[in-house]
Design an enzyme around this catalytic site. Structure first.
Site, PDB file in Angstrom:
ATOM      1  N   ASP A  24     -15.489   2.857  -2.682  1.00 22.68           N
ATOM      2  CA  ASP A  24     -15.241   3.161  -4.243  1.00 22.68           C
ATOM      3  C   ASP A  24     -15.271   1.998  -5.240  1.00 22.68           C
ATOM      4  OD1 ASP A  24     -14.741   5.540  -2.991  1.00 22.68           O
ATOM      5  OD2 ASP A  24     -12.619   5.724  -3.728  1.00 22.68           O
ATOM      6  N   GLU A  72     -15.721   7.980  -4.940  1.00 21.32           N
ATOM      7  CA  GLU A  72     -14.872   9.260  -5.115  1.00 21.32           C
ATOM      8  C   GLU A  72     -15.365   9.725  -6.420  1.00 21.32           C
ATOM      9  OE1 GLU A  72     -10.628   7.900  -5.544  1.00 21.32           O
ATOM     10  OE2 GLU A  72      -9.885   9.900  -6.157  1.00 21.32           O
ATOM     11  N   LYS A 129     -17.035  11.511  -2.076  1.00 20.61           N
ATOM     12  CA  LYS A 129     -15.979  12.044  -1.326  1.00 20.61           C
ATOM     13  C   LYS A 129     -15.001  12.554  -2.518  1.00 20.61           C
ATOM     14  CE  LYS A 129     -13.540   7.726  -0.784  1.00 20.61           C
ATOM     15  NZ  LYS A 129     -12.356   7.803  -2.047  1.00 20.61           N
ATOM     16  N   THR A 158      -8.909   1.116  -4.288  1.00 22.65           N
ATOM     17  CA  THR A 158      -7.951   0.295  -4.040  1.00 22.65           C
ATOM     18  C   THR A 158      -7.417   0.070  -2.972  1.00 22.65           C
ATOM     19  OG1 THR A 158      -6.335   1.708  -4.848  1.00 22.65           O
ATOM     20  CG2 THR A 158      -7.379   0.752  -6.698  1.00 22.65           C
ATOM     21  N   CYS A 162      -7.366   4.284  -1.818  1.00 23.11           N
ATOM     22  CA  CYS A 162      -8.387   4.779  -0.992  1.00 23.11           C
ATOM     23  C   CYS A 162      -8.935   4.095   0.335  1.00 23.11           C
ATOM     24  CB  CYS A 162      -9.825   5.115  -1.828  1.00 23.11           C
ATOM     25  SG  CYS A 162      -9.275   6.460  -2.953  1.00 23.11           S
ATOM     26  N   GLN A 202       3.186  -4.645  13.660  1.00 23.25           N
ATOM     27  CA  GLN A 202       3.421  -4.059  14.721  1.00 23.25           C
ATOM     28  C   GLN A 202       2.189  -4.145  15.763  1.00 23.25           C
ATOM     29  OE1 GLN A 202       6.246  -0.365  14.405  1.00 23.25           O
ATOM     30  NE2 GLN A 202       5.288  -0.558  12.356  1.00 23.25           N
TER      31      GLN A 202
HETATM   32  C1  C5J Z   1      -9.103   4.667  -5.258  1.00 20.89           C
HETATM   33  C2  C5J Z   1      -7.807   5.720  -6.693  1.00 20.89           C
HETATM   34  N1  C5J Z   1     -10.533   4.608  -4.756  1.00 20.89           N
HETATM   35  N2  C5J Z   1      -6.834   4.649  -6.802  1.00 20.89           N
HETATM   36  N3  C5J Z   1      -8.961   5.776  -5.947  1.00 20.89           N
HETATM   37  O1  C5J Z   1      -8.400   4.110  -4.864  1.00 20.89           O
HETATM   38  O2  C5J Z   1      -7.537   6.745  -7.297  1.00 20.89           O
END
Ligand code: C5J
Length: 216
Positions: A24, A72, A129, A158, A162, A202
């Site tokens: 993204d 996205e 997506k 982020t 995502c 872990q």
């Molecule tokens: C992504 C979002 N790409 N934060 N989208 O993380 O809405």
């Protein structure tokens, strides 16, 4: 075989069975005027990783890794955008609204496109997506299976939304995942840091992390 000095321990992969997945890196998240900023965020931490993602792309291309870029984005009629997603919160602009870079997160609009310096090149896969995870409602898994991919390197934004969602989806599907620490960013630096730590906790419960400089 390439070995990376990663946390919590070395990560090894064969380039021919490995894909780089860049999540993204879109103008709507990274540039002022897009969706990220309409949610009240400072986009500068995301813009700050662009040079490192460029270097990671060059490194991966030079070694013959398969490269996947996700975006996205939704259909113009929003038929793939659940109302619960569009209506949540109180952003200045909602998905589908008209902003300075066209309709927010709508496929085909300028804002939903890639940051120009990170655009795919011939032979690379672009996944559009509708969700946070890149495996949800896409052909990603079938494509990776057909190519015999077993290992995934991750970058993008982020970190805690995502990127993390896709890494967890990948982990559940049996992929060995490495997140490149300085090639991922969040509007909230503390969330990025927490995500890095929970991924590798872990004994690499979700995967490994390493800075770009650790790639040989
Ligand atoms: C992504 C979002 N790409 N934060 N989208 O993380 O809405």
């Amino acid at each position: 075989m390439i070995t990376v000095s990663a946390a919590p321990f070395d990560y090894c992969f064969e380039p021919a069975r490995t894909a780089l997945v860049v999540i993204d890196m879109q103008r709507d998240f990274v540039e002022p005027g897009g969706f990220g900023e309409s949610l009240g965020n400072d986009v500068s931490p995301l813009a700050g990783i662009v040079p490192t993602v460029q270097r990671l792309l060059a490194w991966s291309r030079a070694r013959g890794l398969f490269v996947v870029h996700t975006r996205e984005a939704h259909r113009p009629d929003l038929s793939d955008c659940p109302p619960a997603k569009r209506e949540r919160g109180s952003p200045r602009l909602r998905i589908g609204d008209i902003g300075p870079m066209g309709r927010i997160l709508i496929d085909g609009e300028p804002g939903a496109g890639f940051v120009p310096t990170l655009a795919p090149v011939a032979g690379e896969l672009e996944i559009v997506k509708p969700g946070k995870g890149a495996f949800h409602a896409t052909a990603l898994q079938d494509t990776l299976r057909t190519r015999g991919i077993t290992h995934l390197l991750f970058a993008g934004v982020t970190t805690e939304v995502c990127v993390q969602t896709t890494m967890r989806e990948a982990n559940d599907r049996g992929y060995e995942c490495l997140l490149i620490e300085d090639a991922t960013a969040s509007y909230f630096p503390a969330f990025r840091q927490a995500t890095l730590e929970m991924i590798r906790a872990q004994g690499a419960i979700v995967g490994w992390t390493a800075p770009f400089g650790a790639l040989p």
